[in-house]
Structures are given as structure tokens and as C-alpha cells.
Design a protein around this motif. Structure first.
Motif, PDB file in Angstrom:
ATOM      1  N   ARG A   1       0.854  -1.194   0.000  1.00  0.00           N
ATOM      2  CA  ARG A   1       0.000   0.000   0.000  1.00  0.00           C
ATOM      3  C   ARG A   1       0.887   1.239   0.000  1.00  0.00           C
ATOM      4  N   LEU A   2       0.609   2.180  -0.881  1.00  0.00           N
ATOM      5  CA  LEU A   2       1.327   3.450  -0.945  1.00  0.00           C
ATOM      6  C   LEU A   2       0.681   4.402   0.039  1.00  0.00           C
ATOM      7  N   MET A   3       1.473   4.962   0.954  1.00  0.00           N
ATOM      8  CA  MET A   3       0.936   5.879   1.963  1.00  0.00           C
ATOM      9  C   MET A   3       2.058   6.718   2.552  1.00  0.00           C
ATOM     10  N   PRO A   4       1.717   7.841   3.198  1.00  0.00           N
ATOM     11  CA  PRO A   4       2.741   8.657   3.857  1.00  0.00           C
ATOM     12  C   PRO A   4       3.450   7.848   4.952  1.00  0.00           C
ATOM     13  N   VAL A   5       4.767   7.980   5.013  1.00  0.00           N
ATOM     14  CA  VAL A   5       5.575   7.221   5.972  1.00  0.00           C
ATOM     15  C   VAL A   5       5.112   7.482   7.405  1.00  0.00           C
ATOM     16  N   GLU A   6       4.941   8.741   7.774  1.00  0.00           N
ATOM     17  CA  GLU A   6       4.561   9.064   9.157  1.00  0.00           C
ATOM     18  C   GLU A   6       3.199   8.479   9.523  1.00  0.00           C
ATOM     19  N   ARG A   7       2.291   8.442   8.571  1.00  0.00           N
ATOM     20  CA  ARG A   7       0.974   7.852   8.839  1.00  0.00           C
ATOM     21  C   ARG A   7       1.085   6.344   9.066  1.00  0.00           C
ATOM     22  N   ALA A   8       1.929   5.695   8.283  1.00  0.00           N
ATOM     23  CA  ALA A   8       2.123   4.248   8.444  1.00  0.00           C
ATOM     24  C   ALA A   8       2.691   3.942   9.821  1.00  0.00           C
ATOM     25  N   VAL A   9       3.633   4.762  10.263  1.00  0.00           N
ATOM     26  CA  VAL A   9       4.263   4.542  11.567  1.00  0.00           C
ATOM     27  C   VAL A   9       3.271   4.809  12.692  1.00  0.00           C
ATOM     28  N   SER A  10       2.502   5.894  12.572  1.00  0.00           N
ATOM     29  CA  SER A  10       1.585   6.249  13.656  1.00  0.00           C
ATOM     30  C   SER A  10       0.287   5.436  13.638  1.00  0.00           C
ATOM     31  N   ASP A  11      -0.296   5.206  12.469  1.00  0.00           N
ATOM     32  CA  ASP A  11      -1.601   4.530  12.390  1.00  0.00           C
ATOM     33  C   ASP A  11      -1.509   3.004  12.426  1.00  0.00           C
ATOM     34  N   THR A  12      -0.478   2.443  11.830  1.00  0.00           N
ATOM     35  CA  THR A  12      -0.399   0.984  11.746  1.00  0.00           C
ATOM     36  C   THR A  12       0.736   0.413  12.587  1.00  0.00           C
ATOM     37  N   ASP A  13       1.476   1.293  13.265  1.00  0.00           N
ATOM     38  CA  ASP A  13       2.613   0.856  14.085  1.00  0.00           C
ATOM     39  C   ASP A  13       3.674   0.148  13.245  1.00  0.00           C
ATOM     40  N   ALA A  14       3.809   0.558  11.992  1.00  0.00           N
ATOM     41  CA  ALA A  14       4.775  -0.058  11.086  1.00  0.00           C
ATOM     42  C   ALA A  14       6.199   0.277  11.512  1.00  0.00           C
ATOM     43  N   ASN A  15       7.105  -0.630  11.231  1.00  0.00           N
ATOM     44  CA  ASN A  15       8.527  -0.399  11.449  1.00  0.00           C
ATOM     45  C   ASN A  15       9.130   0.152  10.178  1.00  0.00           C
ATOM     46  N   ARG A  16      10.122   1.014  10.314  1.00  0.00           N
ATOM     47  CA  ARG A  16      10.823   1.555   9.148  1.00  0.00           C
ATOM     48  C   ARG A  16      11.895   0.570   8.700  1.00  0.00           C
ATOM     49  N   CYS A  17      12.050   0.439   7.412  1.00  0.00           N
ATOM     50  CA  CYS A  17      13.076  -0.431   6.837  1.00  0.00           C
ATOM     51  C   CYS A  17      14.458   0.127   7.162  1.00  0.00           C
ATOM     52  N   GLY A  18      15.348  -0.713   7.635  1.00  0.00           N
ATOM     53  CA  GLY A  18      16.711  -0.296   7.979  1.00  0.00           C
ATOM     54  C   GLY A  18      17.566   0.050   6.781  1.00  0.00           C
ATOM     55  N   ARG A  19      17.220  -0.468   5.607  1.00  0.00           N
ATOM     56  CA  ARG A  19      17.963  -0.115   4.401  1.00  0.00           C
ATOM     57  C   ARG A  19      17.490   1.205   3.820  1.00  0.00           C
ATOM     58  N   CYS A  20      16.241   1.565   4.065  1.00  0.00           N
ATOM     59  CA  CYS A  20      15.681   2.799   3.523  1.00  0.00           C
ATOM     60  C   CYS A  20      15.837   3.998   4.468  1.00  0.00           C
ATOM     61  N   PHE A  21      15.819   3.738   5.756  1.00  0.00           N
ATOM     62  CA  PHE A  21      15.835   4.806   6.753  1.00  0.00           C
ATOM     63  C   PHE A  21      16.964   4.579   7.763  1.00  0.00           C
TER      64      PHE A  21
END
Length: 64
Positions: free
Chosen positions: A38-58
Motif C-alpha cells: 500500500r502506498l501511503m505517507p511514511v509518518e501515517r504508516a508509523v503512527s496509524d499501523t505501528d509499522a517499522n521503518r526499513c533499515g535499508r531505507c531509513f
């Protein structure tokens, strides 16, 4: 900034703008079926879905 959320791993990746669908900086989503991405704003993914950021990307991410 938009990212690509892998709903299977709950990990957000940096979206490569101008590339074909769901292309990411690290390439980790190239083998994943589009139905799980799913394409979505990074901050929304982190705050709304509790997603982890990829270590290779961030720099502040975990793993890949």
C-alpha cells in the motif's frame, strides 16, 4: 514523503517516485504481490499501523 507499506511484514519502505508501481529504495518489495502493498505517507504508516521503518531505507529503521 510517501512510502510503500508491506502489510505482511508491517514494514514501511521509501517509495521511489517516478518508478513503476511500488518500487522502493532498497528493492525489498520487488517480489511481493501488489495486493500486500500500500502506498501511503511514511509518518501515517508509523503512527496509524505501528509499522517499522526499513533499515535499508531509513537511518533510524530496523532490519530490512
Amino acid at each position: 514523503m510517501n512510502g510503500v507499506l508491506n502489510e505482511t511484514t508491517n514494514k514501511i519502505h521509501k517509495y521511489e517516485a517516478g518508478r513503476s508501481d511500488f518500487q522502493t529504495s532498497c528493492g525489498a518489495t520487488s517480489h511481493v504481490a501488489h495486493e500486500y502493498l500500500r502506498l501511503m505517507p511514511v509518518e501515517r504508516a508509523v503512527s496509524d499501523t505501528d509499522a517499522n521503518r526499513c533499515g535499508r531505507c531509513f537511518a533510524d529503521g530496523d532490519g530490512h
